[in-house]
Design a protein around this motif. Sequence first.
Motif, mmCIF file in Angstrom:
data_model
loop_
_atom_site.group_PDB
_atom_site.id
_atom_site.type_symbol
_atom_site.label_atom_id
_atom_site.label_comp_id
_atom_site.label_asym_id
_atom_site.label_seq_id
_atom_site.Cartn_x
_atom_site.Cartn_y
_atom_site.Cartn_z
ATOM 1 N N SER A 1 6.284 -0.343 -5.661
ATOM 2 C CA SER A 1 5.775 -1.698 -5.728
ATOM 3 C C SER A 1 6.614 -2.710 -5.858
ATOM 4 O O SER A 1 6.263 -3.897 -5.777
ATOM 5 C CB SER A 1 4.910 -1.517 -6.810
ATOM 6 O OG SER A 1 5.466 -1.267 -8.040
ATOM 7 N N LYS A 2 8.115 -2.142 -6.229
ATOM 8 C CA LYS A 2 8.664 -3.390 -6.419
ATOM 9 C C LYS A 2 10.279 -2.860 -6.402
ATOM 10 O O LYS A 2 10.665 -2.183 -6.966
ATOM 11 C CB LYS A 2 8.718 -4.094 -7.882
ATOM 12 C CG LYS A 2 9.310 -5.350 -7.972
ATOM 13 C CD LYS A 2 9.130 -6.019 -9.327
ATOM 14 C CE LYS A 2 9.817 -7.480 -9.401
ATOM 15 N NZ LYS A 2 9.962 -7.739 -10.752
ATOM 16 N N LEU A 3 10.862 -2.937 -4.969
ATOM 17 C CA LEU A 3 12.207 -2.355 -4.776
ATOM 18 C C LEU A 3 13.286 -3.294 -4.966
ATOM 19 O O LEU A 3 13.261 -4.271 -4.317
ATOM 20 C CB LEU A 3 12.366 -1.844 -3.229
ATOM 21 C CG LEU A 3 10.822 -0.883 -2.935
ATOM 22 C CD1 LEU A 3 11.067 -0.596 -1.368
ATOM 23 C CD2 LEU A 3 11.052 0.358 -3.818
ATOM 24 N N GLU A 4 13.918 -2.977 -6.033
ATOM 25 C CA GLU A 4 15.198 -3.800 -6.205
ATOM 26 C C GLU A 4 16.368 -2.833 -6.758
ATOM 27 O O GLU A 4 16.109 -1.925 -7.370
ATOM 28 C CB GLU A 4 15.056 -4.855 -7.071
ATOM 29 C CG GLU A 4 13.813 -4.626 -8.191
ATOM 30 C CD GLU A 4 13.477 -5.687 -9.147
ATOM 31 O OE1 GLU A 4 13.538 -7.067 -8.780
ATOM 32 O OE2 GLU A 4 13.564 -5.345 -10.467
ATOM 33 N N GLU A 5 17.478 -3.304 -6.333
ATOM 34 C CA GLU A 5 18.805 -2.284 -6.885
ATOM 35 C C GLU A 5 19.044 -2.310 -8.392
ATOM 36 O O GLU A 5 19.153 -1.348 -8.740
ATOM 37 C CB GLU A 5 20.099 -3.020 -6.259
ATOM 38 C CG GLU A 5 20.269 -2.987 -5.179
ATOM 39 C CD GLU A 5 20.435 -1.467 -4.252
ATOM 40 O OE1 GLU A 5 21.361 -0.898 -4.799
ATOM 41 O OE2 GLU A 5 19.583 -1.283 -3.364
ATOM 42 N N GLY A 6 18.227 -3.128 -8.826
ATOM 43 C CA GLY A 6 18.389 -3.056 -10.305
ATOM 44 C C GLY A 6 17.541 -2.138 -11.164
ATOM 45 O O GLY A 6 17.898 -1.649 -12.084
ATOM 46 N N ASP A 7 16.558 -1.586 -10.285
ATOM 47 C CA ASP A 7 15.594 -0.565 -10.889
ATOM 48 C C ASP A 7 16.347 0.794 -10.964
ATOM 49 O O ASP A 7 16.072 1.719 -10.238
ATOM 50 C CB ASP A 7 14.390 -0.459 -9.907
ATOM 51 C CG ASP A 7 13.543 0.565 -10.571
ATOM 52 O OD1 ASP A 7 13.846 1.256 -11.673
ATOM 53 O OD2 ASP A 7 12.550 1.012 -9.645
ATOM 54 N N ILE A 8 17.400 0.906 -11.525
ATOM 55 C CA ILE A 8 18.270 2.433 -11.730
ATOM 56 C C ILE A 8 18.403 2.445 -13.356
ATOM 57 O O ILE A 8 19.013 1.652 -13.849
ATOM 58 C CB ILE A 8 19.637 2.174 -11.128
ATOM 59 C CG1 ILE A 8 19.318 1.972 -9.410
ATOM 60 C CG2 ILE A 8 20.448 3.451 -11.270
ATOM 61 C CD1 ILE A 8 20.551 2.088 -8.614
ATOM 62 N N ILE A 9 18.048 3.412 -13.771
ATOM 63 C CA ILE A 9 18.311 3.931 -15.251
ATOM 64 C C ILE A 9 19.622 4.991 -15.123
ATOM 65 O O ILE A 9 19.213 6.283 -14.705
ATOM 66 C CB ILE A 9 17.373 4.419 -16.124
ATOM 67 C CG1 ILE A 9 16.489 2.868 -16.459
ATOM 68 C CG2 ILE A 9 17.825 4.839 -17.434
ATOM 69 C CD1 ILE A 9 15.525 2.760 -15.424
ATOM 70 N N ARG A 10 20.951 4.593 -15.289
ATOM 71 C CA ARG A 10 21.935 5.739 -15.260
ATOM 72 C C ARG A 10 22.101 6.309 -16.476
ATOM 73 O O ARG A 10 22.277 5.974 -17.285
ATOM 74 C CB ARG A 10 23.214 4.676 -14.883
ATOM 75 C CG ARG A 10 23.012 3.971 -13.359
ATOM 76 C CD ARG A 10 24.451 3.690 -13.215
ATOM 77 N NE ARG A 10 24.477 3.268 -11.909
ATOM 78 C CZ ARG A 10 24.061 2.118 -11.478
ATOM 79 N NH1 ARG A 10 23.924 1.033 -12.476
ATOM 80 N NH2 ARG A 10 24.093 1.482 -10.410
ATOM 81 N N LEU A 11 22.042 8.097 -16.279
ATOM 82 C CA LEU A 11 21.930 8.799 -17.371
ATOM 83 C C LEU A 11 23.345 9.206 -17.595
ATOM 84 O O LEU A 11 24.037 9.135 -18.786
ATOM 85 C CB LEU A 11 21.010 10.064 -17.196
ATOM 86 C CG LEU A 11 19.566 9.652 -17.054
ATOM 87 C CD1 LEU A 11 18.822 10.683 -16.888
ATOM 88 C CD2 LEU A 11 18.987 8.973 -18.453
ATOM 89 N N PHE A 12 24.174 9.522 -16.604
ATOM 90 C CA PHE A 12 25.465 10.018 -16.407
ATOM 91 C C PHE A 12 26.037 9.339 -15.214
ATOM 92 O O PHE A 12 25.615 9.585 -14.153
ATOM 93 C CB PHE A 12 25.538 11.543 -16.348
ATOM 94 C CG PHE A 12 25.312 12.265 -17.709
ATOM 95 C CD1 PHE A 12 25.983 12.223 -18.883
ATOM 96 C CD2 PHE A 12 23.864 12.691 -17.884
ATOM 97 C CE1 PHE A 12 25.625 12.630 -19.970
ATOM 98 C CE2 PHE A 12 23.752 13.214 -18.895
ATOM 99 C CZ PHE A 12 24.365 13.315 -19.965
ATOM 100 N N MET A 13 27.149 8.777 -15.472
ATOM 101 C CA MET A 13 27.896 8.428 -14.137
ATOM 102 C C MET A 13 28.940 9.542 -13.797
ATOM 103 O O MET A 13 28.966 9.810 -12.676
ATOM 104 C CB MET A 13 29.033 7.146 -14.529
ATOM 105 C CG MET A 13 28.318 5.921 -14.916
ATOM 106 S SD MET A 13 27.487 5.037 -13.799
ATOM 107 C CE MET A 13 28.872 4.247 -12.869
ATOM 108 N N SER A 14 29.434 10.359 -14.902
ATOM 109 C CA SER A 14 30.287 11.265 -14.505
ATOM 110 C C SER A 14 29.443 12.844 -14.196
ATOM 111 O O SER A 14 28.598 13.097 -14.983
ATOM 112 C CB SER A 14 31.369 11.584 -15.579
ATOM 113 O OG SER A 14 31.513 12.780 -15.798
ATOM 114 N N TRP A 15 29.887 13.443 -13.189
ATOM 115 C CA TRP A 15 29.026 14.585 -12.702
ATOM 116 C C TRP A 15 29.359 15.588 -13.685
ATOM 117 O O TRP A 15 28.585 16.558 -14.110
ATOM 118 C CB TRP A 15 29.749 14.808 -11.193
ATOM 119 C CG TRP A 15 28.744 15.912 -10.605
ATOM 120 C CD1 TRP A 15 28.964 17.166 -10.396
ATOM 121 C CD2 TRP A 15 27.468 15.778 -9.982
ATOM 122 N NE1 TRP A 15 27.903 17.768 -9.730
ATOM 123 C CE2 TRP A 15 26.960 16.817 -9.455
ATOM 124 C CE3 TRP A 15 26.550 14.558 -9.927
ATOM 125 C CZ2 TRP A 15 25.718 17.026 -8.869
ATOM 126 C CZ3 TRP A 15 25.257 14.801 -9.462
ATOM 127 C CH2 TRP A 15 24.826 15.812 -8.921
#
Lengths: 458, 458
Positions: free
Chosen positions: A434-448
């Motif tokens: 319903s609302k596509l934006e780059e900001g809609d990211i919740i990052r849990l881990f950057m490192s694999w």
Amino acid sequence: MKLILLSGGSGKRLWPLSNDSRSKQFLKLLTRSEDVLESMVQRIWRQLELNQLSNSTYISTSKTQVDILQGQLGTQVPLIIEPERRDTFPAIALAAAYLYSVMGVNRNEVIIVMPVDPFVENQFFHKVKELENIILQSSMDIALIGVNPAYTSTKYGYIIPDTADKEPEQEYLKVTGFKEKPTVEQAEDLIKQQALWNCGVFAFKLGYMMDQLEKRGLPTQYDQFIEHFNNLPKISFDYEIVEKVEHIAVLPYNGYWRDLGTWNTLTEEMQTSIIGRGSVNNDCINTHLINELDIPVFVLGTSNVVVAASPDGILVSEKSVSHQVKEIVKDLEQRPMYEERRWGWYRVLDYKKSAEGMEVLTKRLFIFAGHNISYQYHHNRSEVWVVVKGEGEFVLDDKLSYVKKGDVLTIPVGARHGIKASKDLEIIEVQMGSKLEEGDIIRLFMSWEEMKKSLESK
Amino acid sequence: MKLILLSGGSGKRLWPLSNDSRSKQFLKLLTRSEDVLESMVQRIWRQLELNQLSNSTYISTSKTQVDILQGQLGTQVPLIIEPERRDTFPAIALAAAYLYSVMGVNRNEVIIVMPVDPFVENQFFHKVKELENIILQSSMDIALIGVNPAYTSTKYGYIIPDTADKEPEQEYLKVTGFKEKPTVEQAEDLIKQQALWNCGVFAFKLGYMMDQLEKRGLPTQYDQFIEHFNNLPKISFDYEIVEKVEHIAVLPYNGYWRDLGTWNTLTEEMQTSIIGRGSVNNDCINTHLINELDIPVFVLGTSNVVVAASPDGILVSEKSVSHQVKEIVKDLEQRPMYEERRWGWYRVLDYKKSAEGMEVLTKRLFIFAGHNISYQYHHNRSEVWVVVKGEGEFVLDDKLSYVKKGDVLTIPVGARHGIKASKDLEIIEVQMGSKLEEGDIIRLFMSWEEMKKSLESK
């Protein structure tokens, strides 16, 4: 001596190639050698290496440029990262506080600041090195490089020297004043007085800068300074420091210097008139084509024209008015269509919003072998990933699997997911929501690795 | 009187908007009224209606244009469909056989043939009507309209009249000869002789044409003629008939006539200088922008330039040399990037060929509610369909299912598949394979009902 390269945001004067997420210094438009193109920042870094300066250099930049800087210069390049953009005084002050309190640089060491994007010949860097001696051996607080004006410009700042007060052996001149963006008459007059263009290269002792911070009640410790950062005034180093100082030296530079800030000046330095798919026919005079799209561009019979095409849009401009593009696109509301990231890059292939407010966005993602996208989830969109090349590890809601070309991965709204390429991965991604934006990211881990450790401990 | 409009294929002189699958007469670039654009074929049909000629008109065309003609003029317009393209003599002969043997038109009735794309004023159609009287009241076999030359053209054919042999009341002239594409000197000479441009409008009695067919041993019955069609020589009506006939009249026309065959002539008739997203700034002189892409195009400071952008490519041309685009794109090997089909349309979003010869192509498909894609399979590609809008029936290897927005359909190489939209369907399609071409389709059933019957009977 330590060098601070200022990597700022350059806005939209080279639109459609430059935009909010890709500043002009990152555009690969300069010829390094036959068939190899490099960006302004790659060119200057190569010149710094050549002059044994790169080991003493730190790049002052903002968070948004970290991925692309590391992509272009490697991950070893030392960065000093501003929490947000606040002009050159806060940026330089932060870098100085970092060198002083984190790196333990001595107050007597000379700091030289320069922009990341001047187009210069090698001898410019000899002048940069000379600034150190001027600061160490004279009573000057600040030393600048002044470029011998190549023409009567009204868009640069001029440094006015005292040509009478000079020792015989002395290469530098004392500065009596500054003049920003003069009228044509004023500029002609300044050139008669042997005034020089200010190209933004400043040298000073670290202690001098520390004194300036203390005088203003600002912390000299990096961690305190960074907390204070967002309250600092948006003001340039020229206005806040340079124009208020009494003892300033300017070192004249007679070599080649260009500010490649517009399509007009940039295309003058391009050694090829065509980059990308298409052609400029023989009837054309002084016409350049830069095409980042997959479709061909044909240019016929034009004179003094630049044609630039990217996923963001297309510019066709008579060269002498190409600077106007900045004004024209300033109110253009458009999401970035191409971004370089730490892990690779993406390009938007298609975007549609339906009458009911549903949005669909199709991207091509490229993830470099050995790199990963952070473990993340989205509030407002589902994603379908079609793996079209390569292979790698995929995690969906804490479940690990191995994926390869031909696999189709369905990621519902809210599902945790990430991917790491073991071979270069290419993915066609279809986002729906319903609302596509780059900001809609919740990052849990950057490192694999951290993510996998956490999964194992569960 | 019956009128035959010839709707041919126009090649690539209006590239990138015109291409093999979209001829120039279908481009909606002419202003009908404020904010309403129309194509050349829509404009001429409107003019025929205004002059009470549309009820007597048939359009001679090829199979590939049926969908778009009916889309632009409605499904009621009578079409005479060539099995394949073979120049104007076979096309006109087929149409004449159709009128004679299928529609039962009398041999004494006058047939007038004209192209579908001249840009003319209304009085042109008064001349068209006058041709009927010339044929009925004189001993002439063929009557033509001759356009008074507006300038010394070397690209048109000229009709040379006998200006001495003319009755006082008579509006037409007898024709003594023809000259195709003269040199400048010849053209100047022809204009002195009062020669006229041949605009491709011919009138004759249906019986005259039937005699010509019989003389050549060709059938006059439509069903026999159509079987014979693909063996006919590719020759123009001018060469095969007109230039061999003794009694020819030409009716001079002094009004406005333009062949909108190049961007230069077409943009002269456009009442708006911008179509699509973008702008042409105030510094521009005689500059036109036609943009069919989703991204904006900005044009600054150019003079006498046309910029045309479509999914096929981008043209930037000084107007006077815009005809050269035909030569430049003639060897361009590019699959169509946008096609209108019976069931809807598709657009190619992305195409990449890897070093190992693997190809990936991403499309957006739009299928109109009630329409279906044929039940088919592919030898060399797998497909992934992400349904991003609408719903419908999907068949995979004879298994029927109901699909809707959000569904992901995986179609392996060789798998039989088809889809029918119950509501307008939009699909992002990712093709992967070793050789991706439109031709790699084995169609099992075009009709959804027949396919379902066959599945039920299994």
